[in-house]
Scaffold this active site. Structure first.
Site, PDB file in Angstrom:
ATOM      1  N   ILE A  67      76.831  -1.411 -89.811  1.00  0.00           N
ATOM      2  CA  ILE A  67      75.801  -2.286 -90.362  1.00  0.00           C
ATOM      3  C   ILE A  67      75.813  -3.611 -89.611  1.00  0.00           C
ATOM      4  O   ILE A  67      76.818  -4.004 -89.021  1.00  0.00           O
ATOM      5  CB  ILE A  67      75.978  -2.523 -91.879  1.00  0.00           C
ATOM      6  N   SER A  68      74.667  -4.292 -89.620  1.00  0.00           N
ATOM      7  CA  SER A  68      74.521  -5.594 -89.003  1.00  0.00           C
ATOM      8  C   SER A  68      74.817  -5.490 -87.504  1.00  0.00           C
ATOM      9  O   SER A  68      74.243  -4.648 -86.819  1.00  0.00           O
ATOM     10  CB  SER A  68      75.425  -6.606 -89.723  1.00  0.00           C
ATOM     11  N   ASN A  69      75.729  -6.308 -86.976  1.00  0.00           N
ATOM     12  CA  ASN A  69      76.092  -6.150 -85.569  1.00  0.00           C
ATOM     13  C   ASN A  69      76.681  -4.771 -85.306  1.00  0.00           C
ATOM     14  O   ASN A  69      76.505  -4.202 -84.221  1.00  0.00           O
ATOM     15  CB  ASN A  69      77.084  -7.226 -85.153  1.00  0.00           C
ATOM     16  N   GLY A 124      72.665   0.619 -90.255  1.00  0.00           N
ATOM     17  CA  GLY A 124      72.169  -0.207 -91.344  1.00  0.00           C
ATOM     18  C   GLY A 124      71.901  -1.621 -90.881  1.00  0.00           C
ATOM     19  O   GLY A 124      72.726  -2.217 -90.172  1.00  0.00           O
TER      20      GLY A 124
END
Length: 577
Positions: free
Chosen positions: A238-240, A262
């Site tokens: 998720i994210s980075n 995500g």
């Protein structure tokens, strides 16, 4: 490729998933204590790092649904294999760690490979990949993707060993920046490695998967060899970390079986995609003023609008003097800032959720760190003069204490401020000129530093996933840190235009930080994103097993639970099989 391997066992009152803390321990408001704060043991550091990373990523609050409605904190005994890995051309290594449960299924060989979210340490995706993969008998391979919490104390010449304890360069450290004599303050890998780690995110993920196969061969020599041909590999983040697994998806070879990303920080060519540095510096300047626009009221609390509104109004006035917004009063200036952000692609949903980042001045911290990384800046002040250090009661830099140093690896998030380390602006500057300097690194066509930064950003641009590789992207429509209009939407559009098999779940009323859903107003307004990441993994696994299609594209109409209510399945409105 890999250094020496450290192998540890985690059973009994310890385990792979929560270090023996369980759901109740993860919900504790204070971190697990060290017996000796100046010299914590590797086991104590690991337990505290797991506590910090669980709480930073997942909503562990009672009523939030974790552990009963979705997710798992079941004890998973097993072994951990950890080492340092280096991608060709890199100055500094990245951490890789493989968790092998005792119940690893040799008949259905499975590796879940992941990358830490944000700039977190190597356990930065434990609540994402570990919580899904370990209870299913999969090995889970982690990487800090060249960032992480291996801070280096320039005053004492000390950094972090493989086991998380503090040592000297002679001990073999996770990050040793080669500091000159007399250097002061704190260096951290994301900003001061001399690398542009984001450019190598995909290779970090692949090396973690390769280390997983090597570790499985050590763990189960009777079943070796473990190869990409005989072992299923699913990437998730998720994210980075979501951006990292999408970068892995573009690499050549048939080594990956599926990807779930995500809220990914991902940049592509065209389709309205914007670079993180671009919209971060834009938001740092304009968002505090724009948030005073009445169309966005009421903002989620915190930040407490009554406390920050005067500061935001002052920023409006400064922006007007600099010619960045128009208007004779705060109301008009806020309307001008709001319209500029709207014209740039920001939605009201993203702006409201972005109030958290504006209130905590997160945009500035991200921009200062990434400016150093993209320009591969040498150790020392960043391109706009920021340094990093512990500070005294007046905010002036000072040497870190032994106790502070000892906790950096377990407690930090990978980007100051936090864990006792602060970002120090250049002497004589002011907050607005600092932000304008950071923004100019993107907008100034005549600045050599800006040209170098834009070159560094270009190196992070993602390609399309390998043909035939199943990819599911999950993103919240209210994400105010990594707005999907600049990231997931362009990525999916580009992938589909290229004929790739990418599915897209857009989750209404989901913002970027599940960890902040413990705040009552955020819990009332927003649903967590993690349940949808887990569900996407379930459906990808079923598809790979021949038990169903990949999930169809969906805009998921969730139902906010409202004030004081526990999260229920009906609020999530999970798409039907």
């Amino acid at each position: 490729m890999f250094g020496s391997t450290r192998i540890t066992e985690h059973r009994g009152h310890d385990d792979l998933l929560t270090a023996g803390l369980g759901l109740d321990g993860l919900r504790a408001m204070t971190p697990p204590a060290f017996a000796d704060a100046a010299a914590p043991t590797p086991a104590e550091l690991r337990r505290r790092a797991l506590w910090a990373n669980w709480r930073g990523i997942a909503d562990m609050a009672p009523g939030g649904g974790y552990g009963n409605l979705y997710g798992s904190t079941v004890a998973v005994p097993g072994r951990e294999f950890s080492t340092f890995a280096t991608v060709p051309g890199a100055n500094q290594p990245h951490r890789v760690l493989v968790q092998v449960p005792d119940a690893f299924d040799l008949e259905r060989r499975c590796v879940v490979v992941t990358a830490a979210s944000g700039s977190r340490g190597v356990y930065g995706a434990i609540a994402v990949a570990g919580a899904w993969g370990l209870p299913k008998g999969c090995a889970v391979a982690h990487t800090d993707k060249g960032a992480g919490t291996d801070y280096f104390d320039l005053d004492s010449g000390q950094g972090v060993r493989l086991d998380g304890t503090v040592g000297t360069v002679a001990d073999g450290l996770a990050f040793a920046p080669g500091a000159p004599a007399g250097a002061r303050g704190v260096a951290f890998k994301h900003a001061h490695s001399g690398d542009n780690p984001e450019a190598d995110w995909g290779r970090h993920v692949k090396q973690a998967a390769q280390f997983a196969l090597q570790s499985l061969g050590t763990a189960f020599p009777q079943a070796a060899p473990f190869t990409f041909d005989n072992t299923r590999v699913i990437a998730v983040g998720i994210s980075n970390g979501g951006g990292a697994v999408l970068r892995a998806a573009e690499l050549e070879g048939d080594w990956l079986d599926a990807v779930v990303a995500g809220e990914p920080n991902v940049l592509v060519e065209g389709h309205g995609s914007r670079a993180l540095y671009d919209y971060t510096t834009e938001a740092a300047l304009l968002m505090p003023c724009a948030l005073l626009h009445p169309s966005l009221a009421p903002l989620p609390q915190p930040p407490m609008t009554a406390q920050v509104a005067p500061l935001w109004a002052a920023q409006c006035a400064t922006l007007q003097k600099a010619g960045l917004v128009e208007g004779a009063d705060t109301t008009a200036q806020a309307a001008s800032a709001y319209q500029r952000l709207h014209d740039a692609g920001w939605t009201d949903e993203a702006l409201r959720a972005g109030a958290l980042s504006a209130g905590f001045d997160l945009w500035r911290s991200v921009a200062a760190t990434y400016a150093s990384a993209y320009t591969r800046a040498a150790l020392g002040p960043s391109p706009c003069g920021y340094t990093f250090a512990a500070v005294d009661a007046t905010g002036k830099p000072r040497a870190a204490t032994t106790v502070e140093r000892a906790a950096w690896w377990s407690d930090a998030s990978g980007i100051p401020p936090g864990a006792g380390v602060q970002a120090i602006p250049p002497a004589g500057s002011n907050p607005m000129t600092d932000l304008q300097c950071l923004r100019a690194l993107w907008t100034d066509a005549n600045d050599a530093r800006a040209a170098k930064l834009r070159q560094g950003v270009a190196q992070t641009r993602a390609g399309m996933p390998r043909a035939g590789l199943p990819v599911v992207v999950v993103h919240g429509t209210s994400d105010g840190l990594i707005p999907m209009a600049f990231t997931s939407v362009p990525y999916v559009a580009g992938a589909k235009a290229s004929g790739r098999d990418v599915r897209f779940w857009q989750v209404r009323n989901a913002q970027h930080f599940d960890g902040f859903l413990g705040l009552p107003d955020y819990a009332a307004r927003y649903v967590p994103l993690l349940p949808y990441v887990y569900a996407a993994l379930d459906r990808v696994q079923a598809h790979l097993d021949g038990n169903g299609p990949l999930p169809a594209d969906a805009v998921i109409a969730t139902v906010p639970r409202g004030a004081g209510n526990a999260l229920e399945a009906r609020h999530l409105a999970m798409p039907a099989e």
